[in-house]
Design an enzyme around this catalytic site. Structure first.
Site, PDB file in Angstrom:
ATOM      1  N   ASP A 157     -62.967 -16.589 -33.916  1.00 41.37           N
ATOM      2  CA  ASP A 157     -62.288 -15.327 -34.241  1.00 41.37           C
ATOM      3  C   ASP A 157     -60.886 -15.425 -33.636  1.00 41.37           C
ATOM      4  OD1 ASP A 157     -61.242 -12.759 -34.197  1.00 41.37           O
ATOM      5  OD2 ASP A 157     -63.106 -11.818 -33.539  1.00 41.37           O
TER       6      ASP A 157
ATOM      7  N   ASN B  45     -49.947  -8.729 -45.571  1.00 43.06           N
ATOM      8  CA  ASN B  45     -49.443  -8.467 -46.930  1.00 43.06           C
ATOM      9  C   ASN B  45     -47.976  -8.072 -46.782  1.00 43.06           C
ATOM     10  OD1 ASN B  45     -49.257  -5.495 -46.613  1.00 43.06           O
ATOM     11  ND2 ASN B  45     -51.480  -5.636 -46.491  1.00 43.06           N
TER      12      ASN B  45
ATOM     13  N   GLY C 177     -59.710  -7.977 -43.806  1.00 43.42           N
ATOM     14  CA  GLY C 177     -59.788  -9.370 -43.372  1.00 43.42           C
ATOM     15  C   GLY C 177     -59.224  -9.591 -41.976  1.00 43.42           C
TER      16      GLY C 177
ATOM     17  N   ASP D 108     -56.180  -9.564 -41.025  1.00 43.86           N
ATOM     18  CA  ASP D 108     -55.127  -8.571 -40.751  1.00 43.86           C
ATOM     19  C   ASP D 108     -55.733  -7.328 -40.073  1.00 43.86           C
ATOM     20  OD1 ASP D 108     -52.673  -7.266 -40.839  1.00 43.86           O
ATOM     21  OD2 ASP D 108     -52.632  -7.041 -43.030  1.00 43.86           O
TER      22      ASP D 108
ATOM     23  N   SER E 290     -54.296 -16.935 -47.117  1.00 43.66           N
ATOM     24  CA  SER E 290     -54.475 -16.756 -48.570  1.00 43.66           C
ATOM     25  C   SER E 290     -55.838 -17.126 -49.147  1.00 43.66           C
ATOM     26  CB  SER E 290     -53.404 -17.509 -49.386  1.00 43.66           C
ATOM     27  OG  SER E 290     -52.154 -16.839 -49.336  1.00 43.66           O
ATOM     28  N   THR E 291     -56.768 -17.662 -48.343  1.00 48.67           N
ATOM     29  CA  THR E 291     -58.036 -18.102 -48.949  1.00 48.67           C
ATOM     30  C   THR E 291     -59.131 -17.033 -48.949  1.00 48.67           C
ATOM     31  OG1 THR E 291     -58.974 -19.069 -46.923  1.00 48.67           O
ATOM     32  CG2 THR E 291     -57.552 -20.495 -48.266  1.00 48.67           C
TER      33      THR E 291
ATOM     34  N   VAL F  89     -59.039 -12.647 -49.501  1.00 43.74           N
ATOM     35  CA  VAL F  89     -58.716 -11.669 -50.554  1.00 43.74           C
ATOM     36  C   VAL F  89     -57.723 -12.242 -51.584  1.00 43.74           C
ATOM     37  CG1 VAL F  89     -57.583  -9.424 -50.935  1.00 43.74           C
ATOM     38  CG2 VAL F  89     -59.165  -9.705 -49.052  1.00 43.74           C
ATOM     39  N   TYR F  90     -56.833 -13.117 -51.146  1.00 43.72           N
ATOM     40  CA  TYR F  90     -55.798 -13.657 -52.052  1.00 43.72           C
ATOM     41  C   TYR F  90     -56.269 -14.846 -52.888  1.00 43.72           C
ATOM     42  CZ  TYR F  90     -52.163 -10.528 -50.162  1.00 43.72           C
ATOM     43  OH  TYR F  90     -51.402  -9.427 -49.813  1.00 43.72           O
TER      44      TYR F  90
HETATM   45  N1  AR6 Z   1     -60.347 -14.732 -37.321  1.00 47.82           N
HETATM   46  C1  AR6 Z   1     -60.056 -15.790 -38.098  1.00 47.82           C
HETATM   47  N2  AR6 Z   1     -60.149 -15.766 -39.437  1.00 47.82           N
HETATM   48  C2  AR6 Z   1     -60.553 -14.617 -40.015  1.00 47.82           C
HETATM   49  C3  AR6 Z   1     -60.874 -13.455 -39.270  1.00 47.82           C
HETATM   50  C4  AR6 Z   1     -60.753 -13.543 -37.859  1.00 47.82           C
HETATM   51  N3  AR6 Z   1     -61.032 -12.499 -37.066  1.00 47.82           N
HETATM   52  N4  AR6 Z   1     -61.239 -12.486 -40.161  1.00 47.82           N
HETATM   53  C5  AR6 Z   1     -61.171 -13.022 -41.393  1.00 47.82           C
HETATM   54  N5  AR6 Z   1     -60.764 -14.311 -41.318  1.00 47.82           N
HETATM   55  P1  AR6 Z   1     -57.961 -12.727 -45.605  1.00 47.82           P
HETATM   56  P2  AR6 Z   1     -55.646 -13.452 -47.331  1.00 47.82           P
HETATM   57  C6  AR6 Z   1     -60.549 -15.310 -42.391  1.00 47.82           C
HETATM   58  O1  AR6 Z   1     -58.625 -12.047 -46.749  1.00 47.82           O
HETATM   59  O2  AR6 Z   1     -56.525 -14.172 -48.282  1.00 47.82           O
HETATM   60  C7  AR6 Z   1     -55.608  -8.419 -46.016  1.00 47.82           C
HETATM   61  O3  AR6 Z   1     -56.120  -7.208 -46.474  1.00 47.82           O
HETATM   62  C8  AR6 Z   1     -61.205 -15.082 -43.728  1.00 47.82           C
HETATM   63  O4  AR6 Z   1     -62.602 -15.389 -43.663  1.00 47.82           O
HETATM   64  O5  AR6 Z   1     -57.978 -12.057 -44.285  1.00 47.82           O
HETATM   65  O6  AR6 Z   1     -54.379 -14.114 -46.894  1.00 47.82           O
HETATM   66  C9  AR6 Z   1     -54.089  -8.415 -45.902  1.00 47.82           C
HETATM   67  O7  AR6 Z   1     -53.589  -7.153 -45.529  1.00 47.82           O
HETATM   68  C10 AR6 Z   1     -60.435 -16.083 -44.577  1.00 47.82           C
HETATM   69  O8  AR6 Z   1     -60.958 -17.410 -44.368  1.00 47.82           O
HETATM   70  O9  AR6 Z   1     -56.390 -13.052 -45.938  1.00 47.82           O
HETATM   71  C11 AR6 Z   1     -53.666  -8.800 -47.285  1.00 47.82           C
HETATM   72  O10 AR6 Z   1     -53.642  -7.681 -48.146  1.00 47.82           O
HETATM   73  C12 AR6 Z   1     -59.029 -16.019 -43.981  1.00 47.82           C
HETATM   74  O11 AR6 Z   1     -59.181 -15.367 -42.709  1.00 47.82           O
HETATM   75  C13 AR6 Z   1     -54.742  -9.762 -47.746  1.00 47.82           C
HETATM   76  O12 AR6 Z   1     -55.902  -9.417 -46.993  1.00 47.82           O
HETATM   77  C14 AR6 Z   1     -58.017 -15.256 -44.815  1.00 47.82           C
HETATM   78  O13 AR6 Z   1     -58.634 -14.173 -45.471  1.00 47.82           O
HETATM   79  C15 AR6 Z   1     -54.378 -11.200 -47.402  1.00 47.82           C
HETATM   80  O14 AR6 Z   1     -55.333 -12.054 -47.985  1.00 47.82           O
END
Ligand code: AR6
Length: 172
Positions: free
Chosen positions: A12, A26, A34, A36, A119-120, A122-123
């Site tokens: 984490d 974002n 996620g 963020d 990006s992997t 939600v994006y």
């Molecule tokens: N520590 C490490 N990795 C994590 C954690 C954590 N605590 N929580 C989630 N992940 P994402 P994106 C991983 O969706 O695709 C947000 O709403 C997750 O499993 O967080 O860049 C922003 O505001 C995945 O492998 O980011 C944007 O709107 C990785 O982090 C949007 O999501 C990225 O997943 C950005 O989407």
């Protein structure tokens, strides 16, 4: 000086004891789900106040704030590209995220930086392709910055961790 190293780990990112953690944000920089959401919850409400001052951030660029309640001194926020099939400059934008975060880390004297898999989630950027871009860009960044001694890719699940390990093995 020896070149810094890239390590891949499961974990984490909010718990990482590094100079800077990167947030997959974002373009509003005002929080979301996620990683963020997790970073904003762990840092506390002062993080959103600091982010509000930027009036957003274009995809591929980066902005730095204090880490507030986090163990990390700084948070570097970068909006990754939304996957749109691959012919919308996604790879170049994703590389720009890693590059611009490392440039800011350097400017702020960071020796250790932790990245999430930008990006992997939600994006929807395909994992193997994103891991290749990340490993290549981070490795180039480490070679260019002798003060940076460790970059950690902090993967939230074993599938993500395996993809980054594979990308690192293939890159060598
Ligand atoms: N520590 C490490 N990795 C994590 C954690 C954590 N605590 N929580 C989630 N992940 P994402 P994106 C991983 O969706 O695709 C947000 O709403 C997750 O499993 O967080 O860049 C922003 O505001 C995945 O492998 O980011 C944007 O709107 C990785 O982090 C949007 O999501 C990225 O997943 C950005 O989407």
């Amino acid at each position: 000086m020896a070149m810094g190293k890239l390590i891949i780990k499961l974990g984490d990112i909010t718990e990482e004891q590094v100079d800077a953690i990167v947030n997959a944000a974002n373009t509003t920089l005002r929080g979301g789900g996620g990683v963020d959401g997790a970073i904003h919850r762990a840092a506390g409400p002062a993080l959103d106040l600091a982010c509000a001052k930027f009036n957003g951030c274009p995809t591929g660029e980066a902005r730095i704030t204090p880490g507030f309640r986090l163990p990390a001194r700084y948070v570097i926020h970068t909006p990754g590209p939304v996957w749109q099939g691959g012919d919308h400059g996604e790879a170049e934008l994703l590389a720009a995220c890693y590059r611009n975060c490392l440039a800011l880390a350097r400017e702020y004297g960071c020796q250790t930086v932790a990245f999430p898999s930008i990006s992997t989630g939600v994006y929807r950027y395909p994992l193997a392709a994103a891991a290749r871009v990340a490993v290549k860009t981070i490795t180039t960044g480490l070679a260019k910055d002798p003060a940076l001694w460790e970059v950690r890719m902090v993967c939230f699940d074993p599938t993500t961790e395996a993809a980054y390990r594979q990308a690192l093995e293939t890159h060598k």
